[in-house]
Design an enzyme around this catalytic site. Structure first.
Site, PDB file in Angstrom:
ATOM      1  N   HIS A 206      49.746  33.595  38.133  1.00 47.31           N
ATOM      2  CA  HIS A 206      48.638  34.537  37.964  1.00 47.31           C
ATOM      3  C   HIS A 206      47.343  34.016  38.579  1.00 47.31           C
ATOM      4  O   HIS A 206      46.340  34.743  38.611  1.00 47.31           O
ATOM      5  CB  HIS A 206      48.414  34.828  36.470  1.00 47.31           C
ATOM      6  CG  HIS A 206      47.860  33.680  35.691  1.00 47.31           C
ATOM      7  ND1 HIS A 206      48.648  32.830  34.957  1.00 47.31           N
ATOM      8  CD2 HIS A 206      46.592  33.229  35.527  1.00 47.31           C
ATOM      9  CE1 HIS A 206      47.894  31.918  34.377  1.00 47.31           C
ATOM     10  NE2 HIS A 206      46.636  32.139  34.706  1.00 47.31           N
ATOM     11  N   ASP A 236      55.743  32.999  35.836  1.00 46.76           N
ATOM     12  CA  ASP A 236      54.331  32.669  36.077  1.00 46.76           C
ATOM     13  C   ASP A 236      54.225  31.355  36.831  1.00 46.76           C
ATOM     14  O   ASP A 236      53.802  30.338  36.299  1.00 46.76           O
ATOM     15  CB  ASP A 236      53.559  32.607  34.756  1.00 46.76           C
ATOM     16  CG  ASP A 236      52.042  32.654  34.975  1.00 46.76           C
ATOM     17  OD1 ASP A 236      51.619  32.712  36.143  1.00 46.76           O
ATOM     18  OD2 ASP A 236      51.303  32.625  33.977  1.00 46.76           O
ATOM     19  N   GLY A 317      40.386  28.280  33.105  1.00 48.53           N
ATOM     20  CA  GLY A 317      40.278  27.206  34.083  1.00 48.53           C
ATOM     21  C   GLY A 317      41.400  26.203  33.956  1.00 48.53           C
ATOM     22  O   GLY A 317      41.681  25.452  34.879  1.00 48.53           O
ATOM     23  N   SER A 319      44.501  27.095  33.554  1.00 54.11           N
ATOM     24  CA  SER A 319      45.707  27.731  34.097  1.00 54.11           C
ATOM     25  C   SER A 319      46.344  26.882  35.185  1.00 54.11           C
ATOM     26  O   SER A 319      45.660  26.368  36.080  1.00 54.11           O
ATOM     27  CB  SER A 319      45.361  29.098  34.680  1.00 54.11           C
ATOM     28  OG  SER A 319      45.265  30.070  33.690  1.00 54.11           O
ATOM     29  N   SER A 334      50.337  28.729  31.391  1.00 52.24           N
ATOM     30  CA  SER A 334      50.333  30.156  31.683  1.00 52.24           C
ATOM     31  C   SER A 334      49.160  30.849  30.995  1.00 52.24           C
ATOM     32  O   SER A 334      48.239  31.328  31.648  1.00 52.24           O
ATOM     33  CB  SER A 334      51.653  30.799  31.245  1.00 52.24           C
ATOM     34  OG  SER A 334      51.618  32.198  31.382  1.00 52.24           O
TER      35      SER A 334
END
Length: 460
Positions: A206, A236, A317, A319, A334
């Site tokens: 993502h 993801d 941030g 992720s 995720s």
């Protein structure tokens, strides 16, 4: 006609520049061939994954007689079984057994019914092995009508489903621990992976679509690479190709803050109850427990399944940042709910699944030379009775290492800058590079200007 001539000129210039670059490189290589190159940092690639210690028992007994497993407080695996005979087999194998009402087949039927129901954004579910139930959580964005409809569905599943409300909202953590930035947002690098010829960054899907250009700084002067593959929603994960094709020194280390890192020595799948560690560019190193596997989350952007559920906190941030334990790579961040002030739930894309889909290998620490301290392997420092998984109370992130890049590049630059080594070849390389860069500048400038407009508010 004029534009066609310009395109032809640019192509001819590019071909000439590439030819000159190759010629100059050969000249430089011959000039320095007699010198012994500096030995590269030892590194290898993952040859296979370790799995949860109870996996062989679960496979042998089957889903009709078992209902998952987890790591007990003493480090021993606990297996949920549906009959006393299966319990006896589990104990004979050295694990603890707990007799439960619902089999894994029953629990999987419940999750299948939830997947078949109309999608409700802001919900998530996973199997709670200890409670022998499927737990459905709804965040603050789920309406009373949708929650009532899901509750009615759960009431008809023979006690296999438990409904819970969650604080906050389930969101992707957009915005490895080291930050990477693009017009799509801010994320964290996960793990370095390779196909044997080129190196890549594995991060969250993502974080940005295919074609996203990533930089290491907000001004767009340090390009990291470009996203070339990804899967989101559904999965993801995404793959960023390094701009120069190589991860460089420290490719087997993930940063944890204060200039320190953890060596990655292998990859695997976690066990419920296992202590794990996450690192991200926003909140640094955090730890917690794996609370469920094969979790499903209905983000606003779409549904992602097969995730690792944990009680480790994360914030925007983080992720794409790495999840690991005892030096073993487990997942990339995720999303979830909550924050690192109040706590929360965070989900991770399993690394093993992502690498299988991409056909790549994880870059790991290779064994050290004679006289050096050996790196921990997937089976090192484990709890008694639980091979492959550390006791929850004693697990550590893994062996420490400094985070320091650029050593190889600095050494190479020092050699190339010595005119006694390179001779006229360096002049050919320099001229060719100028021509080649000129042909690519116009195209790259479009990405850079778009990036700068996106982050202009952050400039000092």
């Amino acid at each position: 006609m004029r534009h066609a001539r310009r395109r032809i000129v640019r192509r001819v210039t590019r071909l000439a520049a590439v030819g000159g670059l190759l010629l100059g490189t050969v000249m430089v290589s011959r000039a320095v061939a007699s010198e012994s190159p500096a030995p590269p940092e030892p590194r290898g690639t993952s040859g296979g994954a370790w799995t949860a210690p109870a996996a062989p028992l679960l496979d042998r007994l089957g889903t009709a007689r078992t209902a998952g497993s987890w790591i007990g407080d003493d480090g021993r695996p606990v297996v949920a079984v549906t009959d006393r005979r299966a319990a006896a087999e589990v104990r004979a194998a050295g694990a603890a057994a707990k007799v439960v009402r619902h089999s894994m087949s029953d629990l999987e039927s419940a999750t299948a019914a939830l997947r078949a129901a109309p999608r409700v954004s802001g919900t998530a579910w996973a199997v709670d092995y200890r409670a022998n139930e499927v737990v459905v959580r709804g965040d603050s964005t789920v309406s009373a009508a949708d929650w009532s409809r899901l509750t009615d569905l759960a009431d008809g599943m023979d006690g296999t489903v438990r409904m819970e409300r969650a604080e906050g909202a389930f969101t992707t953590r957009l915005n490895g621990a080291r930050q990477i930035l693009s017009t799509a947002g801010r994320c964290s690098a996960g793990f370095n992976v390779t196909d044997g010829r080129r190196d890549f960054i594995l991060t969250a899907g993502h974080c940005g679509p295919t074609g996203s250009v990533w930089f290491a700084d907000s001004r767009g002067s340090q390009q990291v690479g470009r996203t070339i593959r990804g899967s989101f929603p559904g999965d993801d994960f995404s793959l960023i190709a390094y701009a120069d094709g190589r991860a460089g020194d420290g490719a087997d280390v993930v940063a944890v803050g204060a200039g320190r890192g953890v060596r990655i020595t292998g990859l695997g799948d976690p066990a419920v109850g296992q202590r794990v560690f996450r690192s991200g560019s926003t909140t640094g190193l955090r730890d917690g427990r794996v609370t469920a596997l094969n979790a499903t989350v209905n983000y606003p952007e779409g549904t992602v399944s097969g995730l690792i559920e944990t009680d480790v906190c994360a914030e925007p941030g983080d992720s794409g940042g790495p999840l690991f334990s005892e030096g073993i790579a487990l997942g990339v961040t995720s999303g979830g709910s909550g924050d690192c002030a109040a706590g929360g739930t965070t989900f991770f894309q399993p690394v093993t699944e992502a690498l299988d889909a991409l056909g790549l290998d994880l870059i790991v620490s290779a064994p050290r030379g004679a006289g050096a301290s050996p790196e921990p392997s997937a089976a090192a420092t484990r709890g008694a009775g639980a091979p492959g998984v550390a006791s929850p109370g004693t697990a550590s992130p893994g062996s420490s290492a400094p985070v320091d890049g650029g050593v190889r590049a600095t050494a190479l630059l020092a050699r190339l800058s010595d005119p006694r080594n390179v001779g006229p070849g360096l002049l050919v390389v320099a001229g060719s590079l100028v021509a080649l860069v000129a042909t690519r500048w116009i195209r790259a400038e479009q990405d850079r200007r778009s990036y700068q407009r996106h982050y202009s508010a952050m400039w000092g």
